[in-house]
Design an enzyme around this catalytic site. Sequence first.
Site, PDB file in Angstrom:
ATOM      1  CG  MET A   1       9.911   8.518 -36.113  1.00 19.26           C
ATOM      2  SD  MET A   1       9.114   9.509 -34.599  1.00 19.26           S
ATOM      3  CE  MET A   1       9.632   8.435 -33.056  1.00 19.26           C
TER       4      MET A   1
ATOM      5  CG  MET B   1       3.924   0.518 -32.976  1.00 25.46           C
ATOM      6  SD  MET B   1       5.911   0.628 -32.612  1.00 25.46           S
ATOM      7  CE  MET B   1       5.088   2.382 -31.648  1.00 25.46           C
TER       8      MET B   1
ATOM      9  CG  HIS C   1      13.858   0.332 -31.008  1.00 21.88           C
ATOM     10  ND1 HIS C   1      13.402  -0.815 -31.604  1.00 21.88           N
ATOM     11  CD2 HIS C   1      13.493   1.087 -31.110  1.00 21.88           C
ATOM     12  CE1 HIS C   1      12.578  -0.428 -31.788  1.00 21.88           C
ATOM     13  NE2 HIS C   1      12.013   0.943 -31.974  1.00 21.88           N
TER      14      HIS C   1
ATOM     15  CG  ASP D   1       9.056   0.187 -29.493  1.00 22.13           C
ATOM     16  OD1 ASP D   1       9.181   1.456 -29.077  1.00 22.13           O
ATOM     17  OD2 ASP D   1       8.830   0.881 -30.388  1.00 22.13           O
ATOM     18  N   GLY D   2       7.018   0.293 -26.597  1.00 25.70           N
ATOM     19  CA  GLY D   2       6.034   1.657 -25.964  1.00 25.70           C
ATOM     20  C   GLY D   2       6.132   1.667 -24.588  1.00 25.70           C
ATOM     21  N   GLY D   3       6.461   2.706 -23.997  1.00 23.03           N
ATOM     22  CA  GLY D   3       5.633   2.510 -22.412  1.00 23.03           C
ATOM     23  C   GLY D   3       6.227   1.567 -21.593  1.00 23.03           C
TER      24      GLY D   3
ATOM     25  N   GLY E   1      13.005   3.498 -23.851  1.00 13.98           N
ATOM     26  CA  GLY E   1      13.328   4.243 -24.322  1.00 13.98           C
ATOM     27  C   GLY E   1      13.568   5.026 -22.920  1.00 13.98           C
TER      28      GLY E   1
ATOM     29  N   GLY F   1       8.353   8.931 -27.534  1.00 11.96           N
ATOM     30  CA  GLY F   1       8.850   8.653 -26.314  1.00 11.96           C
ATOM     31  C   GLY F   1       7.509   8.591 -25.168  1.00 11.96           C
TER      32      GLY F   1
ATOM     33  CG  ASP G   1      11.872   4.292 -32.320  1.00 12.96           C
ATOM     34  OD1 ASP G   1      11.608   3.270 -32.705  1.00 12.96           O
ATOM     35  OD2 ASP G   1      12.118   4.398 -30.940  1.00 12.96           O
TER      36      ASP G   1
END
Length: 214
Positions: free
Chosen positions: A34, A136, A30, A174-176, A196, A143, A32
């Site tokens: 930005m 998300m 993955h 995605d996330g946590g 991550g 992260g 990311d």
Amino acid sequence: MLKIAPSILSADFANLERDIRRVDTADYLHVDVMDGLFVPNITIGIPVVEAIRPVTALPLDVHLMIDRPVRYVEQFCRAGADIVTVHVEADSEENTKKALSLIRAQGKRAGVVLKPGTPAEAALPFLEQCAMVLVMTVEPGFGGQAFMEDMMPKLRTLRGWIDQRGLDCELEVDGGIGPETCKTAAANGATVLVAGSAVYHAQDIPARIRELRG
Ligand code: DX5
Ligand code: ZN
């Protein structure tokens, strides 16, 4: 079985090749991206995707957190992305459809991403064009944030629509994501988990990837 997509956002950028090789038992890598506009952070872009392409056999899952991604999707495809996801909040419906078409025309998998405040319905106009929908479970940008369990009804709604329509569409979260929240996401219909910090901060990375797969 669940697919695991380690996010290189938590890697050591001074040792990116080493850290990419460390996750070679995963399913996707993955990435990311930005731009400092769509999200309040700046990470990596097209030259880095190009540079890491020969370093791994894993499909590159490129998450574009950039304003008006239609301007850049072809370049990310040419740089070696296999899956390119764009945020529905980043442009008009027309331009998002155009971005998805451009990705597909390059022979790549296209997908849309929903921020936490965006309802499941926002994905509907694009579902038939999507090989992936990404939900998300943190505000995009950084992260290491806490998993938002209140996104689970949205995930279940999307799972239902994908199944009812018989779509060949992965549902990514995605996330946590960690050893506990992976179970919650899977139970609510996710098929791909981005992780991550849970992967890169683990003592034993292959063991952590197995643990997250469940
Ligand atoms: C956040 C990124 C995520 C991030 C996840 O904007 O899209 O991919 O790397 O990091 P963790 O797994 O630490 O929450
Ligand atoms: Zn991401």
